[in-house]
Design an enzyme around this catalytic site. Structure first.
Site, PDB file in Angstrom:
ATOM      1  CD  GLU A 171      -3.135  14.372   2.900  1.00 58.08           C
ATOM      2  OE1 GLU A 171      -2.833  13.168   2.782  1.00 58.08           O
ATOM      3  OE2 GLU A 171      -2.812  15.246   2.058  1.00 58.08           O
ATOM      4  CG  ASP A 186      -3.250  16.499  -1.557  1.00 54.61           C
ATOM      5  OD1 ASP A 186      -3.345  15.374  -1.052  1.00 54.61           O
ATOM      6  OD2 ASP A 186      -2.222  16.916  -2.133  1.00 54.61           O
TER       7      ASP A 186
END
Length: 620
Positions: A361, A332
């Site tokens: 990400e 993330d």
């Protein structure tokens, strides 16, 4: 010695043992990692001991183990010991903590045996299809764990932003459903404990990174999930968070050191403008706020420039891989953290597991900014940077998917030309086959909502994802027509899967339970991705595409022995496409069989397609 004296001696020894044990228990409240493994490539192990004034004690270890470093901070309740595990076999070590040369207490510590061939584990790649699940909204397999006495946020299914009760057991019970879609890999949004007072269901604000949230299950349940998946030749990807923890993380109550987090005394929120990281004109202030600012006020920003933090996160990641037998990571907010520290983190993980895939990400909107972050990028090399990150998420393709199939009339830069232009820049990526391609995820608009629940347009999207380069990812529920309006909040795009809860009137997990419309979505998706599982041309084959004409787009995926031709008609009317333009790829093939309808198309003259349709042809 009399029986009475023997009895008194035993009593005194028993009391001493009890006092000794009580002292150790009171003194040491946490040990992290809680255990480790023998035979790791990097033999240095940093163990954090936490307890009242523990730093005042002198530590030693049994089995002639060398303590290479003792790190103390301004907080006397922490001590970080680094030991050398080189050549140590699986065993139980004893840490002794002394005061004035007398042992005050001890702590057992296990070095466990690794699984066979653990270091060489195979990860996910372009032969896989990833199914993304938000566990709280997927299926409630164990209603008894919907709430937990030790955690604040309780189950409230009526609240779109509340906890709904989905859990690991719900995923396990529906693995066969997921496999029937042609999915080979599952990426769950985080499962570690998140004790936020509200909205904790997303679990990105973790309060304990060594513990599965009890509302999802136990650590053992997570291990069981991986085992059940491996029985089905499926792979488990953990959603890992390096940038931040939650404000309720247990360390926030007693910081190991103020430098464990960024801007702990002078809060600032990141401006999210990550272009400044690579911008040669950027101000130092802008860069600092980008990297050190908090994502939101409830997520304190981890300082990976602190060696203690960097080592802690590296070992935590490796511990989960080894303990749960994981097959990959999705990370993330990857480029919100210090780039050098993240490059070191990724290298440390992949040094231990050379085949391990990690997708970051990198939510940016042009290919140069994305490609910079993939391992061995020539763009990164301009600034002497190598991220060591194997894969990135193709957000530029996702941008185009969100609109292109709504554009019936092609212009210079609208319609199918968007996809052509996207793939025309693949030369920027060091490895375009190893990027994640997707139409949506848990943070974006739902494609079915964006395309007004038009099944034909959904099929166009899935056909694209299944046949272009990269690793396709499907967001749970889209395969049965689920949508949701993001303008109503994140809960709008994170709805409950029908059939995942006792009492649901519609059970889309079963063929019998699906509505006729749900079946249209599911049957197409299942047939397409089950075909993809067995076709190496769309896994690692080369790609040749042709400039779109009349809003139609043709490309080929091929190896030396197999060729797949993909034809899109993005018009609102039927389209006839002459095939002589594609002779360099059609070669001597005379026909192609559509993998969905099994209809055979003559390739010698022309192909006619219905409005808003595509065919995937295996050439014969």
């Amino acid at each position: 010695m009399s029986i009475k004296k023997i009895s008194q001696s035993i009593h005194r020894i028993t009391l001493l043992v009890l006092l000794f044990s009580a002292s150790a228990k009171a003194q040491i409240q946490k040990v992290e990692p809680p255990f480790w493994y023998a035979g790791m490539k990097n033999p240095e192990l940093q163990i954090m001991f936490y307890g009242k004034n523990i730093a005042q004690y002198e530590a030693s270890v049994s089995n002639n183990v060398v303590i290479k470093n003792v790190e103390k901070t301004e907080n006397p309740n922490y001590v970080f010991l680094t030991i050398d595990t080189q050549n140590l076999k699986a065993s139980e070590l004893i840490f002794s903590f002394k005061m004035k040369n007398k042992v005050a207490f001890t702590q057992k510590y296990s070095l466990k045996e690794r699984r066979a061939n653990s270091a060489d584990r195979k990860s996910y790649d372009a032969s896989d299809m990833i199914y993304l699940i938000m566990p709280d909204r997927f299926a409630n397999g164990n209603p008894k764990n919907d709430s937990n006495a030790s955690l604040t946020d309780k189950e409230n299914r009526k609240d779109p932003s509340g906890r709904h009760g989905g859990d690991i057991e719900g995923i396990i019970k529906n693995l066969d459903y997921i496999a029937s879609l042609g999915a080979t890999t599952i990426w769950n949004t985080p499962l570690n404990e998140d004790n936020d007072k509200q909205h904790s269901y997303h679990t990105y604000a973790q309060s304990d990174v060594y513990k599965i949230d009890p509302r999802y299950g136990t650590n053992e349940d997570y291990v069981r999930l991986a085992a059940e998946m491996h029985k089905r030749n499926m792979k488990l990807v953990m959603d890992y968070v390096t940038n931040h923890w939650g404000i309720t993380h247990w360390m926030m109550q007693d910081l190991p050191t103020k430098s464990w987090f960024n801007r702990i005394d002078n809060y600032a929120q990141t401006h999210h403008r990550r272009e400044v990281i690579t911008d040669i004109h950027a101000s130092k202030t802008d860069k600092e706020i980008c990297l050190d600012g908090w994502f939101v006020p409830s997520m304190p920003d981890l300082n990976l420039r602190n060696p203690l933090v960097a080592k802690y996160l590296t070992q935590n990641a490796i511990w989960w891989i080894e303990y749960a037998n994981l097959d990959g990571f999705r990370v993330d907010t990857y480029n919100y953290s210090d780039p050098t520290a993240m490059a070191n983190w990724a290298k440390s993980v992949t040094d231990e597991y050379p085949n391990f895939n990690i997708v970051g990400e990198i939510w940016m909107h042009n290919q140069a900014q994305l490609a910079y972050w993939q391992k061995d990028s020539k763009i990164g090399a301009i600034q002497n940077y190598n991220s060591n990150l194997p894969s990135v998420m193709d957000f530029t393709l996702q941008d185009q998917i969100g609109s292109a199939f709504n554009e019936d009339e092609a212009t210079w830069d609208n319609g199918m030309i968007k996809f052509y232009n996207n793939f025309a820049l693949d030369y920027l990526y060091p490895n375009p086959n190893n990027i994640l391609v997707f139409a949506e995820n848990h943070d974006t608009n739902r494609i079915n909502d964006g395309y007004k629940y038009d099944v034909a347009k959904y099929k166009l999207v899935m056909t694209l994802l299944a046949t272009v380069r990269g690793i396709p990812q499907l967001y749970y529920g889209s395969e049965i027509g689920m949508g949701g309006d993001k303008s109503k909040g994140d809960g709008g795009i994170r709805q409950d899967f029908p059939g995942g809860w006792i009492g649901d009137k519609n059970n889309a997990f079963t063929k019998e339970g699906r509505t006729e419309l749900q079946a249209q979505y599911f049957d197409f998706t299942s047939k397409l991705f089950n075909w993809r599982k067995l076709n190496e041309a769309v896994h690692f084959g080369k790609m040749t595409h042709y400039i779109p004409e009349n809003n139609s787009y043709v490309y080929f995926r091929y190896t030396d022995t197999k060729t797949v031709m993909v034809v899109f008609n993005n018009n609102a009317k039927p389209q006839t496409i002459k095939t002589d333009r594609f002779k360099e790829n059609i070669k001597n093939y005379k026909s192609g069989k559509d993998v969905i309808t099994e209809k055979t198309f003559d390739l010698t003259t022309e192909i006619t397609l219905e409005p808003k349709s595509a065919v995937v042809l295996e050439l014969n």
